[in-house]
Scaffold this motif. Structure first.
Motif, PDB file in Angstrom:
ATOM      1  N   LYS A  32     -59.572  -0.066 -20.117  1.00  0.00           N
ATOM      2  CA  LYS A  32     -58.945   0.503 -18.934  1.00  0.00           C
ATOM      3  C   LYS A  32     -58.402   1.885 -19.250  1.00  0.00           C
ATOM      4  O   LYS A  32     -58.592   2.824 -18.498  1.00  0.00           O
TER       5      LYS A  32
ATOM      6  N   PHE B   9     -51.765   9.662  -4.059  1.00  0.00           N
ATOM      7  CA  PHE B   9     -51.595   8.219  -4.189  1.00  0.00           C
ATOM      8  C   PHE B   9     -50.121   7.827  -4.188  1.00  0.00           C
ATOM      9  O   PHE B   9     -49.758   6.737  -3.780  1.00  0.00           O
TER      10      PHE B   9
ATOM     11  N   TYR C  85     -64.871   5.828 -22.420  1.00  0.00           N
ATOM     12  CA  TYR C  85     -64.125   5.889 -21.170  1.00  0.00           C
ATOM     13  C   TYR C  85     -64.477   4.749 -20.227  1.00  0.00           C
ATOM     14  O   TYR C  85     -63.876   4.624 -19.174  1.00  0.00           O
TER      15      TYR C  85
ATOM     16  N   LYS D 206     -55.979   7.464 -14.836  1.00  0.00           N
ATOM     17  CA  LYS D 206     -56.533   6.694 -13.722  1.00  0.00           C
ATOM     18  C   LYS D 206     -57.440   7.537 -12.845  1.00  0.00           C
ATOM     19  O   LYS D 206     -58.000   7.020 -11.885  1.00  0.00           O
TER      20      LYS D 206
ATOM     21  N   GLY E  37     -55.604   0.186  -7.995  1.00  0.00           N
ATOM     22  CA  GLY E  37     -56.276   0.833  -9.117  1.00  0.00           C
ATOM     23  C   GLY E  37     -57.198   1.968  -8.719  1.00  0.00           C
ATOM     24  O   GLY E  37     -58.052   2.348  -9.494  1.00  0.00           O
ATOM     25  N   LEU E  38     -57.027   2.494  -7.530  1.00  0.00           N
ATOM     26  CA  LEU E  38     -57.974   3.489  -7.038  1.00  0.00           C
ATOM     27  C   LEU E  38     -57.808   4.825  -7.743  1.00  0.00           C
ATOM     28  O   LEU E  38     -56.802   5.085  -8.384  1.00  0.00           O
TER      29      LEU E  38
ATOM     30  N   HIS F 136     -60.427  -0.019 -12.261  1.00  0.00           N
ATOM     31  CA  HIS F 136     -59.838  -1.245 -12.791  1.00  0.00           C
ATOM     32  C   HIS F 136     -58.808  -1.733 -11.771  1.00  0.00           C
ATOM     33  O   HIS F 136     -57.911  -0.960 -11.402  1.00  0.00           O
ATOM     34  N   PRO F 137     -58.909  -2.962 -11.319  1.00  0.00           N
ATOM     35  CA  PRO F 137     -57.940  -3.426 -10.316  1.00  0.00           C
ATOM     36  C   PRO F 137     -56.552  -3.552 -10.928  1.00  0.00           C
ATOM     37  O   PRO F 137     -56.401  -3.837 -12.114  1.00  0.00           O
ATOM     38  N   SER F 138     -55.559  -3.326 -10.090  1.00  0.00           N
ATOM     39  CA  SER F 138     -54.192  -3.513 -10.546  1.00  0.00           C
ATOM     40  C   SER F 138     -53.707  -4.885 -10.099  1.00  0.00           C
ATOM     41  O   SER F 138     -54.369  -5.589  -9.336  1.00  0.00           O
TER      42      SER F 138
ATOM     43  N   MET G 248     -64.125   5.028 -13.905  1.00  0.00           N
ATOM     44  CA  MET G 248     -64.135   3.577 -13.779  1.00  0.00           C
ATOM     45  C   MET G 248     -63.027   3.126 -12.828  1.00  0.00           C
ATOM     46  O   MET G 248     -62.013   3.798 -12.661  1.00  0.00           O
TER      47      MET G 248
ATOM     48  N   ARG H 211     -56.449  10.537 -11.195  1.00  0.00           N
ATOM     49  CA  ARG H 211     -55.723  10.969 -10.002  1.00  0.00           C
ATOM     50  C   ARG H 211     -55.152  12.359 -10.130  1.00  0.00           C
ATOM     51  O   ARG H 211     -54.173  12.690  -9.464  1.00  0.00           O
TER      52      ARG H 211
END
Lengths: 1271, 549
Positions: free
Chosen positions: A716, A1016, A712, A935, B102-103, B462-464, B460, A937
């Motif tokens: 990404k 989000f 994980y 992600k 990427g939050l 990861h930036p978008s 983790m 969320r």
């Protein structure tokens, strides 16, 4: 024609006319001219003018139904009155009015909101509003749901102005007892599924699939099915859902009497046929095995690959009763012991005190060896050569043998004789089930901890075998017309039948279904069924308890027939005759429950049943049949177990996951509910043990043995490898994921995924593994031998809500001890002094296991003005008699009642996740989809954390910890919010004000529990997987983006996350889905934070209710009595692990549990002082099966934690020397014993009386008993 | 003050009205450009080139009055486009949602707050140079303070963007301010984010005032020069743009005239100007310490391991100065190469001094890094210790070691004078420090959040694409604004610069300030030793040019 007396809900909108979106889904080819031209399709459009319809059957029917209102009930009355002549000349419409009026007034039943079937609508909602109806206040009606795998659940349905919004367990139903399964909870989304079938469609041979009406079908059926009336139904076949209930039996009996030659296949793809066959072997007749676990009667449980705590018909009583045996509130309490021998890692395995992982065939060998060891020692007579048949096989390895012997010795121990239970699982062949029955009989368990209920022929029928026979007939061309009712065999038939091809070759196929499915899409006639919340019917639970199914709302897409009505229609000679579920139930019940003077007449029985949701006295007497040892011996002798599995011959076991056998695939809550063990969502990867995956080269990308969680952290999106899984020449390509604790050389496959015609949610989610199943697999449909798993090209994204596997040595998070340690030290109270600051704290057993045992009590030297609320007494004052550390008196703590709090018992929590679904349902929580979950969320307000302890290959345990907002009294989130959007309430709640929130997310960063959820995107407002402008173009472009492969769970939008589309271009949530939303809870906009509110809408409603009901405490102030209401999670929790209430009410369960020695504050050393406390998990290992170090830890659990406790405590801290054994004010709270909830009650109120007095309308969500079900 | 120099020509030169000769100077192999004198007895010159006051005026005003250098337009257009693109991504973010970043629910801040703290930190050099060095009478600050202050303003603009756009409902950002509203809900005065709002807005306001006030005399000079040219040529020079009938000098006279707020170079003006300047410097000085301390409170007041650290305020301030000086150097080193005669004002000595500041603050920062580890170990809290172990050896180890090598190791080059005085090496080190300081904030924010208390919620970040584009866009905004500054505003404080030129200090007393008095005017040549360049005409230092009389 006036429609004044018609239900408003039936007038609203164009019920007969499909909406625009619906027409887009089906090639719209139907029109008036088609109706005139096509011979078979009689398009009698119901919206034509009165003049056109003036003299045809439809109009007569319409007249009959609509005017005069209720007139058609005369027929029910006439039919019913055959047996009721004495009651005064037969019931009339007037009688019916009276009856219904009485049920409205007394029971709040049936027709109160006025949204019933049109022909039952008597008074308009707007003209005569019953006095219970208060706009904005929900009403509760009892109904029940047939479970897909047999049995039923009793439900209470919360309805708002005639709109059902949430399902809850019926406290009066003996199986449900106020609890509910995740399937039942989420079936409300099946009702409001925007992809539901809305009207019949017909596959015209020349013009393709066209829209049709029910009248068309009736006309068609009148012509096409008339031939079967003469030949007794030869060439006709039915594949029906497995159901049992009085009305169902009556209707199917009539149907089968009319078509005696028709093939009849009761079909449930997820059923456990081996158990039923096993009872037939052992007892000579098919029976349902029902565990009856009790605290007194069940001391040792051995599960042989049996997931008895979830996904089986008895899951609710099993969880409830098993939890009762595990509830340890005081050091003197006893506790049952669970041994688990299993192939995968199940919820049951997570609860086990000792767990052995074995491949399914080795579990069978284990069972045989156990019987060979056990039975002779019991002194049972060796009848039928059973002993000879045993002993042929033994489980490999010393560990397994030792496990078996110690387990057997435990079962044989005098104190456990007749107080144990052995259960065989779905993966085991019938012979093992029979053998287990023999062992239970020999141990004296039958009749004590397990009973047997006789099964009807339909229930006992083996689904796969029946379908196999049908397929053979279809292959032979013997089937002319195939009717599927509530079943989906085109999708879930075994792979060796080629059922889809056979189905397509059948000339006439008719499918009745609520939701879209593969079978319906392939049928000649696809008919829209009424959901069970829209129709009359009845159910029968596993213990035989009959419960009514009553409609909560008129069918959303009228006309629609329920399965019962449809079968009744086919049973009629004239299919155009009107059928009525209400009448069907009435007739069946009048036959089944004749009037007696004791019951007070049928009307009273009926009203009582509708009100209570259960027919009293219908539970069958369980049977304790005798075992035919000879038959068992023959079965064991005939059982051929394969060689131990190896790299080229793996064993496969099939399990039913969150979406059931596939019928819940279009329900997003279940898709987003994390799976047991892996916590993956929106997928069903094939599961292998880490060692097997490594050996086969199938470990996920980035996997490393030392840190399994690296899968994980590296990419990404976590990438699984794809593998081809082959069983008997049938191959499926599926992603492979690892699950610690799986048996080696075993692959676990989850049924129910890979739907192709399910809807926006379920389409293309996961992989369909039904083709891997054969129709005959050694007696069990849940395991297969000789599978090969080979690596395939490609990778596949896996989304999981929890990316980390272990507790990382932070053993104070989920604290676990062994029962002996708790017995020895549970009553001790340690006094920790800090002489420098003069602070002192009494630390209970649970806190001694964590940081607080090593640190002085935290005490601010400042008086924080924000800590001075009534909600917030100083911790040092509580134990020190309202004096601060200087000795000065301080104001009394908690001047205001109530002060809300919650406890979560980690011993009884199984990790099933029902709390999560209940919270979704209650609080309008949106689902976010696979990519968003990946992600991190997901929006669940209460999540269940899962940790493995010990070795990654063979974890010592799987610990579950539900975590929601703990409502800290020193809430870190509150201080950091710049706009005061999250503030503290006087009753201890941590409020979240959505209007005020601007979304800085600082609160979430500062929350040590990470329970805050951020919107989000506009998850709540946008339509999940809905359309958007430029969708086709974007998907085309998106197809070229690399790294998109294997993203499922977003239906058509596999490539681009639709959330990235600006909201103005996206489709908004549809009106149908909106109807599910709880009107008492805000639907959050994007950009605001949300979190558990302790169901504040329920709290406030309860406060108002108690104020109005004038319920006062001893001090004369209005209080909310314990059990008056509870949060959605606590209400649903099948094992009663969650308690909620007023922590100042000394009679309350939450008070007793909070003051229990097992109660600790998660991360309490941060001085957040959470209102939700967790309770130490207690395990009850067999002393002979644990090593010396663990036994040693029982003397000093604070320094030498047992193995299950993870890495143990690193070092001791200061302050142990001055342990105060018994001192302190807290002493008398420390040991409430098993008597929680019955302590010195300051106030008692009779909830039942309140219910009786005022009906459900007057009560709120009601728990089963004070102190919860488990106490 | 009524002193009028008798030499009309000199007076006009001093006023910058008459252009003068602009000589070139070769680089000395030993003392560099002549400012790297080791001899403690010799006061190194702060301005080279032997320019007269008039020449200085010509040079500095020429930056805005002459055609821009060839490189200017491409650089400006490029940065403007990057800024515009970033703006479009911000628009997309506001329209669509914070989820385009990427939050996650575990890592709720990442690049947004990283960028905010990064830019706020950049701004610190400007205030430090203009306020603290002013109060400490560090004369060398005069040639860099204007551009450093400009950089501060631009950095604050970039920084202020991020708290505004990082919130979930950007249209509700006004709720952060204590605006009386109908439901009488005030902001939460306990929240460090609210302190941020006050700190940053105060800082931005004071910095802007400081910057603008300092430019008023220079605006007046530009105004007067345009006015004089207009008198000579009423047409007003070439038009600003083709087909636009606006003449450049007319526009200059108008705009600079407006900005100069009626400045007439009167003694009274100068007197009040000096007083105001000192007051503003006094106000700014605590701000240097407060702003980044308060920004660090965002983290320090939380309970998150890795954030909850009392060392943060001084460590953040040192880091900010560290990063800010690096950014000043990154901007000025190319500028002094590209603009004519800028090397005369920004000498190697300036670069060396700033390098020393970088070395010092870099070591403070390095000390803080090591103390964090020590305290985490010494505190004995497993969560705390893990947070730091995870920084160095967790999945974001590369970010941590990038930070260490850029912030701790690379400034060590400045122990060597050769490195301190080589513009190329200084530039490279400054680049490294800038990168390192960005990573420092990233490491603090992301590595602390992504693995906090409960391992179940480890996740983790990861930036978008949007994350990256908005950060690059903010860099574009910064560079674009700096290009505009170089083009249209007085890059140096002319009056102050002249005050540190030898002409301004003709006697031995060594006045610190360009505050001429009658005594200094009549005084003889003072401490002019060594090879310090003097006024070629040997004139005594005049007072700053005055417009009247």
């Amino acid at each position: 024609m006036t429609q004044l007396d018609q239900c408003p809900s039936t007038m609203k909108g164009e019920k007969h006319k499909p909406g625009k979106a619906d027409l887009a889904a089906v090639p719209r080819d139907v029109s008036a001219d088609l109706a005139r031209s096509a011979g078979t399709v009689n398009g009698q459009a119901a919206w034509r003018s009165v003049d056109e319809l003036a003299d045809d059957a439809g109009f007569r029917d319409f007249l009959e139904r609509e005017f005069p209102a209720g007139a058609s009930e005369l027929r029910l009355a006439e039919e019913a009155d055959g047996a009721d002549a004495a009651s005064g000349g037969g019931a009339t419409r007037r009688d019916f009015l009276r009856v219904m009026g009485a049920s409205i007034a007394l029971a709040g039943a049936a027709t109160v909101p006025g949204c019933r079937r049109p022909n039952h609508t008597i008074m308009t909602y707007s003209r005569v509003v019953p006095e219970e109806i208060i706009p904005g206040k929900p009403l509760y009606y009892a109904t029940s749901m047939p479970r897909p795998d047999g049995g039923a659940e009793g439900l209470l349905v919360e309805t708002h102005e005639g709109r059902p919004t949430k399902l809850e367990g019926n406290p009066l139903h003996p199986v449900s007892a106020g609890k509910i399964s995740s399937w039942a909870l989420s079936s409300i989304l099946g009702l409001y599924d925007p992809d539901r079938l809305k009207f019949p469609t017909y596959a015209n041979p020349t013009r393709g699939r066209i829209e049709a009406t029910w009248d068309d079908f009736r006309t068609w059926a009148g012509g096409n099915l008339s031939a079967f009336a003469t030949n007794g139904g030869a060439g006709l076949a039915f594949v029906v859902d497995k159901r049992q209930s009085p009305a169902w039996r009556a209707v199917t009996a009539r149907l089968r009497a009319r078509f005696p030659n028709a093939a009849w296949v009761p079909y449930g793809p997820g059923e456990c046929a081996a158990s039923i066959e096993g009872t037939r072997l052992a007892f000579g007749r098919s029976m349902r095995e029902v565990p009856t676990i009790t605290k007194e009667g069940t001391r040792v449980v051995l599960s042989l690959d049996r997931e008895f705590l979830s996904r089986e018909p008895g899951e609710l009583p099993n969880q409830r009763n098993f939890a009762a045996t595990r509830l340890v509130l005081g050091p003197s309490d006893s506790m049952s012991r669970l041994y688990c021998v299993e192939s995968g890692f199940s919820l049951t395995g997570g609860q086990a005190d000792h767990r052995l992982r074995l491949a399914p065939s080795r579990v069978a060998a284990f069972a045989v060896a156990l019987a060979g060891y056990l039975l002779p020692k019991l002194g049972a007579p060796d009848a039928g050569g059973l002993f000879g048949a045993l002993g042929a096989t033994m489980p490999e390895g010393n560990a397994a043998r030792r496990f078996m012997q110690e387990c057997a010795d435990d079962l044989l121990a005098p104190e456990n004789r007749g107080k144990s239970l052995i259960l065989a699982g779905e993966s085991q062949p019938p012979a093992v089930h029979a053998l287990v029955a023999a062992m239970n009989a020999a141990l004296g368990n039958i009749g004590v901890s397990v009973v047997y209920h006789p099964l009807s022929e339909d229930e006992a029928a083996d689904s796969l075998a029946g379908l196999g026979r049908l397929a053979a007939a279809m292959r032979a061309g013997e089937v002319d017309t195939l009717v599927c009712v509530g079943t989906n065999p085109v999708y879930d038939a075994p792979g060796d039948l080629d059922f889809a091809e056979l189905f397509a070759a059948v000339p006439r196929t008719i499918t009745l279904s609520v939701d879209r499915n593969e079978t319906e899409a392939a049928s000649t006639w696809s008919l829209n069924a009424a959901h069970y919340l829209e129709s009359w019917g009845d159910t029968e639970a596993i213990d035989g308890t009959v419960a009514p199914v009553q409609p909560m709302i008129a069918p959303l897409y009228e006309p629609a027939l329920s399965e019962l009505e449809f079968l009744a229609m086919l049973a009629e000679p004239d299919p155009t005759a009107s059928v009525d579920g209400f009448a069907l139930v009435g007739v069946a019940w009048r036959a089944a429950y004749p009037d007696t003077s004791a019951s007070g007449g049928f009307d009273r029985t009926w009203r009582r049943a509708l009100h209570d949701g259960v027919v009293p006295g219908t539970a069958r007497r369980p049977e304790a049949p005798t075992v035919d040892q000879g038959a068992v011996a023959r079965a064991i002798g005939a059982m051929r177990l394969p060689e131990a599995p190896s790299a080229d011959r793996l064993e496969a076991c099939f399990v039913v996951g969150n979406v059931g056998d596939g019928r819940y695939a279009n329900i997003p809550w279940l898709q987003e509910l994390p799976e047991v063990g892996t916590r993956t969502v929106w997928d069903n990867p094939a599961l292998l043990s880490p060692a097997t995956a490594k050996a086969l080269g199938l470990e996920p990308a980035g996997y490393s043995e030392g840190d399994p969680s690296a899968i994980y952290t590296k990419p990404k999106y976590p990438q699984a490898r794809l593998a081809t899984i082959t069983i008997d020449g049938r191959t499926v390509t599926a992603p492979v994921w690892i699950l610690p604790g799986m048996a080696d050389w075993t692959v676990q496959l989850t049924l129910g995924y890979g739907r192709t015609v399910a809807g926006r949610v379920g389409d293309g989610v996961g992989v369909n593994v039904y083709p891997l199943r054969g129709s005959a697999m050694g007696g069990t449909n849940r395991a297969a031998w000789g599978a090969t798993v080979a690596r395939a090209e490609g990778s596949y994204m896996i989304a999981s809500t929890q990316n980390h596997w272990s507790m990382e040595g932070r053993t104070s998070i989920v604290r676990a001890v062994d029962l002996p340690a708790f017995q020895r030290h549970g009553a001790e109270v340690q006094v920790v002094m800090d002489h420098f600051y003069g602070t002192r704290a009494n630390i209970n057993f649970a806190e001694r296991l964590g940081e607080l045992g090593h640190t002085p009590p935290t005490k601010s030297i400042y008086d924080n003005p924000f800590n001075r609320s009534d909600a917030d007494p100083d911790p040092a004052n509580v134990d020190e008699g309202n004096r601060d550390y200087r000795g000065n008196p301080t104001p009394p703590a908690y001047t205001q009642r109530p002060q809300w709090g919650m406890t979560i018992d980690q011993t009884t929590c199984t990790g099933c996740g029902v709390c999560t679904i209940a919270c979704y349902s209650e609080n309008n929580i949106p689902v976010v989809g696979k990519k968003e979950v990946a992600k991190g969320r997901e929006m669940s307000w209460i999540r269940v954390d899962r940790y493995f302890t010990g070795d990654v290959h063979d974890p010592a345990s799987m610990l579950h910890q539900p975590v929601a907002c703990v409502h800290c009294e020193n809430a870190p989130c509150e201080t950091v919010c710049p706009v005061n959007a999250t503030v503290h309430g006087p009753d201890g709640l941590n409020y979240m004000t959505y209007n005020r929130c601007i979304g800085t997310r600082y609160c979430a960063n500062n929350c040590p529990y990470k329970v805050r959820r951020f919107n989000f995107f506009d998850y709540g407002v946008a339509k999940f997987n809905g359309d958007y402008l430029g969708h086709d173009l974007i998907d085309k472009v998106g197809a070229f983006i690399p790294g998109q492969e294997g993203i499922t769970g977003s239906g058509a939008h596999n490539t681009i996350n639709p959330n990235l589309i600006p909201p103005r271009l996206r489709e908004k949530i549809d009106e149908i889905s909106k109807m599910q939303k709880n009107p008492d809870v805000t639907v959050r906009s994007r950009g605001v934070m949300e979190k558990c509110s302790y169901c504040i809408q329920r709290i406030n409603a309860a406060k108002v209710e108690c104020k109005l009901a004038d319920i006062k405490g001893p001090d004369g102030r209005t209080i909310v009595p314990d059990g008056f209401f509870t949060t959605a999670c606590a209400q649903a929790c099948p094992s009663g692990a969650i308690s909620f209430g007023d922590i100042l009410d000394e009679a309350s369960e939450v008070f007793n549990r909070r003051s229990n020695a097992r109660s600790y504050a998660l991360l309490g050393y941060l001085n957040t002082r959470p209102r939700t406390t967790h309770m130490v998990r207690v395990m009850n290992p067999n002393p002979k099966l644990v090593d010396a170090a663990r036994r040693h830890s029982w003397d000093d659990p604070f320094h030498h934690a047992p193995a299950a406790h993870g890495d143990g405590h690193e070092e001791g801290g200061a302050g142990h020397a001055d342990d105060d054994h018994g001192g302190g004010v807290g002493k008398d709270r420390e040991a409430p014993g098993g008597d929680a909830g019955h302590g010195p009650a300051s106030f008692r109120y009779d909830r039942r009386k309140l219910i009786e007095d005022r009906g459900y309308a007057g009560s709120l969500r009601v728990l089963s008993a004070p102190g919860g079900a488990a106490t | 003050m009524t002193t009028i120099h008798p030499d009309q020509l000199t007076a006009q030169r001093l006023a910058g009205v008459i252009p003068s000769r602009l000589p070139d100077r070769p680089l000395d192999p030993v003392t560099g450009d002549g400012t790297l004198i080791d001899d403690p007895a010799v006061r190194a010159p702060l301005v080279l080139g032997g320019h007269s006051f008039g020449e200085v005026t010509d040079i500095i005003c020429g930056y805005t009055e002459n055609k821009p250098p060839r490189w200017w337009l491409p650089v400006f257009l490029l940065s403007a486009n990057v800024a515009g693109l970033g703006g479009l991504f911000i628009l997309y973010l506001v329209i669509t949602g914070i989820g385009t970043w990427g939050l996650s629910n575990q890592v709720d801040w990442a690049w947004d707050i990283t960028n905010f703290v990064f830019w706020i930190g950049i701004g610190h050099a400007g205030t430090l140079i203009s306020a603290i060095l002013c109060l400490l009478k560090q004369k060398w600050r005069t040639s860099i303070n204007r551009s450093a202050e400009a950089m501060t303003i631009f950095a604050v603009i970039c920084a202020a963007t991020f708290p505004g756009i990082h919130i979930g409902r950007q249209w509700m950002a006004w709720m952060l301010f204590p605006i009386p509203n109908y439901n009488a809900i005030w902001p939460n005065f306990r929240s460090p984010l609210l302190w941020d709002v006050f700190a940053v807005s105060t800082y931005g306001t004071v910095s802007l005032l400081f910057w603008f006030m300092g430019m008023i005399p220079d605006f007046a000079t530009l105004r007067d020069r345009a006015d004089r040219r207009l008198r000579a040529n009423p047409q007003g020079g070439p038009s600003v743009l083709p087909f636009v009938p606006v003449r450049a000098d007319r526009l200059r006279a108008l705009i600079y005239g407006f900005l100069s707020l009626g400045w007439r170079f009167s003694g009274r003006h100068w007197h009040r100007y000096e007083a105001a300047y000192l007051i503003l410097a006094g106000i700014s000085t605590p701000l240097v310490l407060s702003v980044h301390s308060i920004v660090s409170f965002d983290f320090a007041t939380s309970i998150l391991p890795g954030w909850h650290t009392t060392i943060f305020p001084p460590y953040f301030v040192a880091g900010a100065i560290f990063g800010g000086f690096a950014m000043v150097l990154m901007l000025l080193i190319p500028a002094r190469e590209l603009y004519p005669h800028m090397k005369d004002f920004i000498t190697l000595r300036h670069l060396e001094n700033m390098s020393k500041v970088i070395l010092t603050t870099g070591m403070i920062v390095g000390f803080a890094y090591s103390m964090e580890f020590f305290i985490a170990w010494y505190g004995g809290n497993v969560y705390e210790l893990f947070a730091f172990e995870n920084r160095a050896f967790g999945p974001y180890w590369w970010a941590y070691w990038t930070m260490i090598s850029c912030n701790v190791i690379s400034p060590q080059l400045f122990w060597f004078r050769r490195c301190r005085t080589s513009p190329v090496i200084i530039f490279l080190v400054s680049l490294a420090v800038t990168i390192g300081m960005w990573f420092e904030r990233f490491v603090i924010i992301v590595t602390s959040l992504h693995r906090a208390f409960l391992p179940s919620e480890w996740h983790m970040f990861h930036p978008s694409l949007v994350d990256i584009a908005i950060f690059v866009g903010s860099c574009g905004v910064f560079l674009m604004l700096f290009c505009l500054f170089l083009r249209f505003l007085p890059v140096f404080a002319m009056a102050e610069l002249k005050a540190v030129m030898p002409q301004a200090s003709p006697h031995a007393h060594g006045h610190d300030h360009a505050h001429p008095s009658r005594a200094s005017v009549v005084g003889a040549h003072g401490d002019r030793r060594g090879d310090a360049p003097g006024d070629p005409n040997g004139h005594p230092a005049p007072p700053p040019p005055t417009g009247g009389h």
